[in-house]
Design an enzyme around this catalytic site. Structure first.
Site, short mmCIF file in Angstrom:
data_model
loop_
_atom_site.label_atom_id
_atom_site.label_comp_id
_atom_site.label_asym_id
_atom_site.label_seq_id
_atom_site.Cartn_x
_atom_site.Cartn_y
_atom_site.Cartn_z
N GLU A 59 -16.45 -17.47 0.68
CA GLU A 59 -17.03 -18.77 0.69
C GLU A 59 -17.89 -19.23 -0.85
O GLU A 59 -18.32 -18.30 -1.44
CB GLU A 59 -18.19 -18.65 1.77
CG GLU A 59 -19.19 -19.84 1.87
CD GLU A 59 -20.04 -20.05 2.82
OE1 GLU A 59 -20.21 -19.02 3.78
OE2 GLU A 59 -20.78 -21.02 3.08
N ASN A 114 -18.77 -25.74 1.18
CA ASN A 114 -19.61 -26.45 1.94
C ASN A 114 -19.88 -27.86 1.68
O ASN A 114 -19.90 -28.33 0.47
CB ASN A 114 -21.06 -25.71 1.65
CG ASN A 114 -21.09 -24.23 2.43
OD1 ASN A 114 -21.18 -24.08 3.70
ND2 ASN A 114 -20.86 -23.29 1.58
N GLU A 146 -16.19 -26.51 5.18
CA GLU A 146 -17.12 -26.06 6.08
C GLU A 146 -18.29 -27.19 6.40
O GLU A 146 -18.77 -27.46 5.59
CB GLU A 146 -18.11 -24.63 5.57
CG GLU A 146 -17.19 -23.56 5.41
CD GLU A 146 -18.06 -22.41 5.26
OE1 GLU A 146 -19.27 -22.57 5.39
OE2 GLU A 146 -17.65 -21.16 5.10
N ASP A 176 -19.89 -24.96 10.75
CA ASP A 176 -20.70 -23.89 10.03
C ASP A 176 -21.88 -24.08 10.96
O ASP A 176 -22.25 -24.83 11.60
CB ASP A 176 -20.98 -24.52 8.61
CG ASP A 176 -21.41 -23.24 7.90
OD1 ASP A 176 -21.80 -22.00 8.18
OD2 ASP A 176 -21.80 -23.59 6.74
N GLU A 233 -21.48 -14.44 10.07
CA GLU A 233 -22.07 -14.45 8.62
C GLU A 233 -23.32 -13.53 8.87
O GLU A 233 -23.87 -13.14 9.94
CB GLU A 233 -22.42 -15.71 7.98
CG GLU A 233 -23.38 -16.48 8.84
CD GLU A 233 -23.58 -18.04 8.16
OE1 GLU A 233 -22.85 -18.29 7.19
OE2 GLU A 233 -24.79 -18.49 8.41
P1 C2E Z 1 -24.34 -21.37 4.72
O1 C2E Z 1 -23.15 -22.08 4.48
O2 C2E Z 1 -24.75 -21.02 6.19
O3 C2E Z 1 -24.25 -20.05 3.93
C1 C2E Z 1 -24.42 -18.54 4.12
C2 C2E Z 1 -25.69 -18.38 3.40
O4 C2E Z 1 -26.14 -16.90 4.09
C3 C2E Z 1 -25.73 -18.09 2.04
O5 C2E Z 1 -27.04 -18.48 1.46
C4 C2E Z 1 -25.43 -16.48 1.73
O6 C2E Z 1 -25.83 -16.00 0.60
C5 C2E Z 1 -26.38 -15.94 3.03
N1 C2E Z 1 -25.87 -14.63 3.47
C6 C2E Z 1 -24.54 -14.37 3.45
N2 C2E Z 1 -24.58 -13.10 3.90
C7 C2E Z 1 -25.71 -12.50 4.14
C8 C2E Z 1 -26.36 -11.24 4.42
O7 C2E Z 1 -25.62 -10.50 4.71
N3 C2E Z 1 -27.84 -11.36 4.41
C9 C2E Z 1 -28.44 -12.39 4.18
N4 C2E Z 1 -29.95 -12.16 4.22
N5 C2E Z 1 -28.13 -13.63 3.52
C10 C2E Z 1 -26.72 -13.67 3.64
P2 C2E Z 1 -27.27 -19.22 0.40
O8 C2E Z 1 -26.15 -19.05 -0.84
O9 C2E Z 1 -28.56 -19.27 0.18
O10 C2E Z 1 -26.79 -20.78 0.80
C11 C2E Z 1 -27.48 -21.36 1.74
C12 C2E Z 1 -27.07 -22.51 2.22
O11 C2E Z 1 -27.19 -23.50 1.11
C13 C2E Z 1 -25.67 -22.35 2.84
O12 C2E Z 1 -25.63 -22.03 4.21
C14 C2E Z 1 -25.08 -24.01 2.63
O13 C2E Z 1 -25.35 -24.51 3.74
C15 C2E Z 1 -25.81 -24.45 1.47
N6 C2E Z 1 -25.17 -24.40 0.40
C16 C2E Z 1 -24.73 -23.50 -0.63
N7 C2E Z 1 -23.81 -23.81 -1.79
C17 C2E Z 1 -23.52 -25.25 -1.34
C18 C2E Z 1 -22.71 -26.14 -2.05
O14 C2E Z 1 -22.07 -26.25 -3.05
N8 C2E Z 1 -22.92 -27.51 -1.42
C19 C2E Z 1 -23.59 -27.62 -0.51
N9 C2E Z 1 -23.63 -29.04 0.20
N10 C2E Z 1 -24.29 -26.85 0.17
C20 C2E Z 1 -24.40 -25.57 -0.05
MG MG Z 2 -21.31 -22.34 4.81
MG MG Z 3 -23.25 -20.90 7.64
MG MG Z 4 -26.19 -20.70 7.96
#
Ligand code: C2E
Ligand code: MG
Ligand code: MG
Ligand code: MG
Length: 288
Positions: A59, A114, A146, A176, A233
């Site tokens: 991802e 995403n 997603e 998602d 996830e």
């Molecule tokens: P999401 O798509 O639900 O992404 C999963 C989030 O859970 C990611 O946080 C990831 O780092 C985190 N995560 C994954 N595995 C674990 C784990 O084992 N433990 C914990 N505590 N956390 C875990 P992240 O990277 O902070 O992203 C947060 C949200 O930001 C994402 O949720 C997504 O909705 C959004 N996002 C991230 N990058 C983009 C992007 O390029 N464009 C857009 N539109 N949204 C983005």
């Molecule tokens: Mg996602």
């Molecule tokens: Mg997600």
């Molecule tokens: Mg999420």
């Protein structure tokens, strides 16, 4: 007190709020500057087959590589970017880099990106994604888009149009944050999703929380009936891995398998997987 004759700030505007506004303003300016200077970069989080442990994709998650603060997580800037109308540009920068970097990785490796709810209101979204594929040479069949459940709420007809054009290109679709939004069931029936992603909120405490277990079991049952695989996830340890596998989830991601990492490290992981597979193949007895 109020008769001092000076123009007073409204009482609700306290120092804390003023500071918050200043910080918000700084983040805004920082985002604009960062976009102009290539500070937003993709990180890649491994996704694995829960049964075999095999790496099947990544991802893409946006990170702000800030000159003073270091690597900043999306919670700090995605909501602001959405608010000031820059989420399209930001996402496009991140996705374009991710596709360019991973275009020639092993063809079995899928890349998930995403899409923010606001982007799903852009009737040109599908065309923009297809153009990025053409420009980066990334094969449509390796892309997964997603879409969060809540984003389908705004304009379901436009969402359906966009989703249909993406599917017609051979792009896969994942739902998602499943379980956190509304009217999940009707969306599942009316849109052609290829994958359901169960939100981390239902996974983190699954060993001690009966409700979480029940919800994930219900999702896998439902998904099974619709012949759609389930990804969970937030898998942080072996015990959680075992539970979700037992509950019938096929794919997983989380810190237990690997944290989000820059492209070079992700590619090392891909190559390592290829080597392990090649040597396992060599060592296994030949079929007679
Ligand atoms: P999401 O798509 O639900 O992404 C999963 C989030 O859970 C990611 O946080 C990831 O780092 C985190 N995560 C994954 N595995 C674990 C784990 O084992 N433990 C914990 N505590 N956390 C875990 P992240 O990277 O902070 O992203 C947060 C949200 O930001 C994402 O949720 C997504 O909705 C959004 N996002 C991230 N990058 C983009 C992007 O390029 N464009 C857009 N539109 N949204 C983005
Ligand atoms: Mg996602
Ligand atoms: Mg997600
Ligand atoms: Mg999420």
């Amino acid at each position: 007190r109020a008769k001092s004759g000076r123009v007073a700030r409204p009482v609700w505007f306290d120092a804390g709020m003023e500071r918050a506004l200043l910080i918000q303003d700084e983040i805004e300016q920082g985002i604009r500057f960062g976009l102009d200077h290539g500070q937003f970069v993709p990180y890649f989080e491994p996704q694995v087959d829960l049964e075999t442990g095999k790496l099947i994709g990544f991802e893409v998650l946006a990170r702000w590589d800030h000159p003073l603060s270091g690597i900043v997580e999306p919670d700090r800037f995605i909501p602001v970017a959405e608010e000031i109308g820059l989420i399209d540009i930001l996402s496009e920068q991140v996705i374009r880099q991710a596709l360019a970097q991973s275009a020639d990785w092993d063809p079995s490796i899928k890349i998930s990106v995403n899409i923010s709810p606001l982007q799903l209101a852009d009737s040109w979204l599908a065309q923009r994604i297809v153009r990025m594929l053409t420009e980066t040479g990334f094969p449509a069949e390796r892309l997964v888009v997603e879409i969060t459940e809540s984003s389908l709420f705004a304009d379901i007809d436009l969402a359906r149009t966009i989703v249909t054009s993406l599917k017609n290109q051979g792009i896969r679709l994942a739902l998602d944050d499943f379980g956190t939004g509304f009217s999940s069931l009707s969306h599942l029936r009316s849109l052609p999703f290829d994958l359901i992603k169960v939100d981390r909120a239902f996974v983190t405490n699954i060993q001690s929380n009966k409700e979480s277990t029940a919800i994930v079991r219900a999702v896998t049952t439902l998904a099974g009936a619709l012949s759609v695989p389930v990804l969970v996830e937030g898998i942080e340890n072996e015990a959680t891995h075992a539970v979700v596998l037992e509950l019938g989830c096929q794919i997983g991601q989380g810190w237990y398998f690997g944290k989000p990492m820059p492209a070079e490290r992700a590619l090392q992981l891909v190559n390592q997987t290829q080597r392990e597979r090649a040597s396992a193949h060599q060592m296994s007895p030949r079929p007679s």
